[in-house]
Design an enzyme around this catalytic site. Sequence first.
Site, PDB file in Angstrom:
ATOM      1  N   LEU A 102       0.859  -1.181   0.000  1.00  0.00           N
ATOM      2  CA  LEU A 102       0.000   0.000   0.000  1.00  0.00           C
ATOM      3  C   LEU A 102       0.896   1.232   0.000  1.00  0.00           C
ATOM      4  CD1 LEU A 102      -2.656  -0.896   2.760  1.00  0.00           C
ATOM      5  CD2 LEU A 102      -3.043  -0.848   0.284  1.00  0.00           C
ATOM      6  N   ASP A 103       0.420   2.332  -0.581  1.00  0.00           N
ATOM      7  CA  ASP A 103       1.165   3.587  -0.517  1.00  0.00           C
ATOM      8  C   ASP A 103       1.396   3.978   0.940  1.00  0.00           C
ATOM      9  OD1 ASP A 103       0.883   3.625  -3.252  1.00  0.00           O
ATOM     10  OD2 ASP A 103      -0.675   5.177  -3.270  1.00  0.00           O
ATOM     11  N   ARG A 104       2.429   4.748   1.179  1.00  0.00           N
ATOM     12  CA  ARG A 104       2.747   5.195   2.540  1.00  0.00           C
ATOM     13  C   ARG A 104       1.545   5.837   3.220  1.00  0.00           C
ATOM     14  NH1 ARG A 104       7.061   9.920   3.126  1.00  0.00           N
ATOM     15  NH2 ARG A 104       5.350  10.991   2.092  1.00  0.00           N
ATOM     16  N   ARG A 150      -5.350   6.488  -7.268  1.00  0.00           N
ATOM     17  CA  ARG A 150      -5.123   7.941  -7.268  1.00  0.00           C
ATOM     18  C   ARG A 150      -4.923   8.465  -8.690  1.00  0.00           C
ATOM     19  NH1 ARG A 150      -0.169   8.199  -3.339  1.00  0.00           N
ATOM     20  NH2 ARG A 150      -0.439  10.460  -3.531  1.00  0.00           N
ATOM     21  N   THR A 162      -1.688   5.568   2.436  1.00  0.00           N
ATOM     22  CA  THR A 162      -2.938   4.821   2.339  1.00  0.00           C
ATOM     23  C   THR A 162      -2.968   3.836   3.503  1.00  0.00           C
ATOM     24  OG1 THR A 162      -3.041   4.997  -0.076  1.00  0.00           O
ATOM     25  CG2 THR A 162      -4.291   3.216   0.932  1.00  0.00           C
TER      26      THR A 162
END
Length: 214
Positions: free
Chosen positions: A47-49, A147, A51
Site C-alpha cells: 500500500l502507498d505510505r 489515485r 494509504t
Amino acid sequence: VNKPKGMVVHPSAGHYSGTLVNAIMYHCKDNLSGINGVLRPGIVHRLDRDTSGLLVVAKNDFAHNNLAKQIKEKTAMRNYLTVVCGNIKDNEGIIDLPIDRSKTEKCKMAVSPDGKPSITNYKVLERFGNYTFVEVSLKTGRTHQIRVHFSHLKHPVYGDKLYGGGNVKVKTTAQVLQAYKLSLDNPRTNERMTFEIPMDEDLTKVLKYLRAKK
C-alpha cells in the site's frame, strides 16, 4: 495487518526504519517468508505510505507463493473506500487505462499508452454535490493506481496533494483512501477468508463533515 497512514511498507531509499517490515520482523522474529529477500520478507503486496488498511503478510514460502498466485489470478479481492472530488455521474464503472511512471515528474505515475494494463472497478456509495464517496476494487495493482485513475478522470482523491485533490475544506493527514476489505483463500485449507476493518480517522472525519453539509 492494518497498516496506519504514514508508514512505509518496506525499507527503501530514505526510509530505512519505522517501516511495516521492521515492525513485523520484531513481532514475528524469523518466521517470515524469504521469497522477496531481506528487505521485503513476507511482503506479498503493498500500500502507498499514506494509504491505510489491510495487507496480508506471508510467514512462510508456501503461503507466499499461494497468496501471490491468488493476487496474480485476481481471486484475492482488495476493496478500498475513498472520497473523490467532483460528482461522478455513473453509479458504477470500470477504469481501464494503462499506467506508467510520469515522464515529467519523478515521484508521480501517469496514464500513458506505453504503460502497463491497469483496471479499477468502482461503485458510488453516496454523493455530496461536489464530492463522491466511492468503493473501489482492483483488478491490477499498479503504484498509485486508484489515485492516478481518478485524477485522470478529473476526480482526484480528497486530500491528495500529489494528484490534484489537495484544495479541500477539511484538513486530513493525507489522501482519503483506505483498503478496508480483503478476501482470500487460506493457503492450507482453501477456506475463503474475508477481513474488514472500520473506517479510519480521515475518512470518518470527511464523511461526517460532508453529511452535515448535505
